[in-house]
Design a protein around this motif. Structure first.
Motif, mmCIF file in Angstrom:
data_model
loop_
_atom_site.group_PDB
_atom_site.id
_atom_site.type_symbol
_atom_site.label_atom_id
_atom_site.label_comp_id
_atom_site.label_asym_id
_atom_site.label_seq_id
_atom_site.Cartn_x
_atom_site.Cartn_y
_atom_site.Cartn_z
ATOM 1 N N VAL A 5 7.257 -77.041 -11.519
ATOM 2 C CA VAL A 5 8.093 -75.863 -11.744
ATOM 3 C C VAL A 5 8.903 -75.578 -10.485
ATOM 4 O O VAL A 5 8.378 -75.635 -9.377
ATOM 5 C CB VAL A 5 7.238 -74.621 -12.091
ATOM 6 C CG1 VAL A 5 8.114 -73.412 -12.333
ATOM 7 C CG2 VAL A 5 6.351 -74.888 -13.287
ATOM 8 N N ARG A 6 10.172 -75.273 -10.672
ATOM 9 C CA ARG A 6 11.016 -74.806 -9.572
ATOM 10 C C ARG A 6 11.223 -73.312 -9.761
ATOM 11 O O ARG A 6 11.474 -72.851 -10.871
ATOM 12 C CB ARG A 6 12.361 -75.522 -9.581
ATOM 13 C CG ARG A 6 12.264 -76.933 -9.096
ATOM 14 C CD ARG A 6 13.650 -77.558 -8.962
ATOM 15 N NE ARG A 6 13.562 -78.853 -8.344
ATOM 16 C CZ ARG A 6 13.335 -79.984 -8.994
ATOM 17 N NH1 ARG A 6 13.177 -79.974 -10.291
ATOM 18 N NH2 ARG A 6 13.268 -81.126 -8.354
ATOM 19 N N TRP A 7 11.110 -72.575 -8.674
ATOM 20 C CA TRP A 7 11.291 -71.126 -8.703
ATOM 21 C C TRP A 7 12.442 -70.752 -7.785
ATOM 22 O O TRP A 7 12.630 -71.362 -6.734
ATOM 23 C CB TRP A 7 10.014 -70.424 -8.232
ATOM 24 C CG TRP A 7 8.856 -70.629 -9.142
ATOM 25 C CD1 TRP A 7 7.879 -71.572 -9.023
ATOM 26 C CD2 TRP A 7 8.560 -69.900 -10.325
ATOM 27 N NE1 TRP A 7 6.992 -71.467 -10.062
ATOM 28 C CE2 TRP A 7 7.384 -70.442 -10.874
ATOM 29 C CE3 TRP A 7 9.170 -68.834 -10.981
ATOM 30 C CZ2 TRP A 7 6.815 -69.952 -12.044
ATOM 31 C CZ3 TRP A 7 8.594 -68.345 -12.141
ATOM 32 C CH2 TRP A 7 7.430 -68.902 -12.657
ATOM 33 N N TYR A 8 13.180 -69.726 -8.171
ATOM 34 C CA TYR A 8 14.346 -69.271 -7.414
ATOM 35 C C TYR A 8 14.310 -67.756 -7.300
ATOM 36 O O TYR A 8 13.902 -67.074 -8.234
ATOM 37 C CB TYR A 8 15.646 -69.645 -8.150
ATOM 38 C CG TYR A 8 15.754 -71.095 -8.506
ATOM 39 C CD1 TYR A 8 16.371 -71.993 -7.643
ATOM 40 C CD2 TYR A 8 15.243 -71.577 -9.706
ATOM 41 C CE1 TYR A 8 16.482 -73.330 -7.966
ATOM 42 C CE2 TYR A 8 15.345 -72.917 -10.040
ATOM 43 C CZ TYR A 8 15.964 -73.786 -9.164
ATOM 44 O OH TYR A 8 16.064 -75.111 -9.492
ATOM 45 N N ARG A 9 14.757 -67.241 -6.155
ATOM 46 C CA ARG A 9 14.955 -65.798 -6.035
ATOM 47 C C ARG A 9 16.039 -65.510 -5.011
ATOM 48 O O ARG A 9 16.269 -66.273 -4.081
ATOM 49 C CB ARG A 9 13.673 -65.053 -5.706
ATOM 50 C CG ARG A 9 13.197 -65.164 -4.296
ATOM 51 C CD ARG A 9 11.999 -64.261 -4.081
ATOM 52 N NE ARG A 9 11.329 -64.611 -2.841
ATOM 53 C CZ ARG A 9 10.161 -64.145 -2.491
ATOM 54 N NH1 ARG A 9 9.513 -63.321 -3.279
ATOM 55 N NH2 ARG A 9 9.627 -64.497 -1.346
ATOM 56 N N VAL A 10 16.681 -64.387 -5.215
ATOM 57 C CA VAL A 10 17.768 -63.949 -4.349
ATOM 58 C C VAL A 10 17.179 -63.274 -3.113
ATOM 59 O O VAL A 10 16.203 -62.528 -3.211
ATOM 60 C CB VAL A 10 18.684 -62.956 -5.098
ATOM 61 C CG1 VAL A 10 19.800 -62.462 -4.203
ATOM 62 C CG2 VAL A 10 19.233 -63.591 -6.355
ATOM 63 N N THR A 11 17.799 -63.545 -1.975
ATOM 64 C CA THR A 11 17.403 -62.882 -0.738
ATOM 65 C C THR A 11 18.621 -62.213 -0.106
ATOM 66 O O THR A 11 19.760 -62.566 -0.401
ATOM 67 C CB THR A 11 16.807 -63.883 0.269
ATOM 68 O OG1 THR A 11 17.796 -64.861 0.591
ATOM 69 C CG2 THR A 11 15.567 -64.556 -0.272
ATOM 70 N N CYS A 12 18.339 -61.250 0.736
ATOM 71 C CA CYS A 12 19.385 -60.594 1.523
ATOM 72 C C CYS A 12 18.821 -60.422 2.927
ATOM 73 O O CYS A 12 17.752 -59.820 3.089
ATOM 74 C CB CYS A 12 19.762 -59.256 0.901
ATOM 75 S SG CYS A 12 21.128 -58.444 1.744
ATOM 76 N N PHE A 13 19.498 -60.975 3.910
ATOM 77 C CA PHE A 13 18.993 -60.998 5.283
ATOM 78 C C PHE A 13 17.591 -61.605 5.335
ATOM 79 O O PHE A 13 16.736 -61.172 6.099
ATOM 80 C CB PHE A 13 18.999 -59.606 5.911
ATOM 81 C CG PHE A 13 20.371 -59.063 6.169
ATOM 82 C CD1 PHE A 13 21.182 -59.615 7.151
ATOM 83 C CD2 PHE A 13 20.865 -58.009 5.423
ATOM 84 C CE1 PHE A 13 22.454 -59.125 7.388
ATOM 85 C CE2 PHE A 13 22.132 -57.505 5.652
ATOM 86 C CZ PHE A 13 22.933 -58.066 6.640
#
Length: 64
Positions: A5-13
């Motif tokens: 499984v590949r997982w993705y999430r948005v980051t900021c700084f």
């Protein structure tokens, strides 16, 4: 049974800004909603600084 499984999430700084998603397009929609990503007129994805996209790969056990 094992599943990759590949997982993705948005980051900021470098800090998480959205939950983990198992679909990159869903994570990109999160980034767009947060103003941290967009598609240009040719459909090319880009991340708007200070945003980023964190990716991890895992092998998970699935019940048979």
């Amino acid at each position: 049974m094992r599943t990759a499984v590949r997982w993705y999430r948005v980051t900021c700084f470098g800090k998480p800004s959205a939950p983990w998603r198992d679909d990159r397009e869903h994570a990109r929609r999160d980034a767009i909603e947060l103003g941290l990503g967009a598609y240009d007129e040719w459909g090319q994805w880009f991340t708007i600084v200070p945003g980023g996209m964190e990716k991890v790969f895992s092998i998970e056990e699935q019940a048979a």
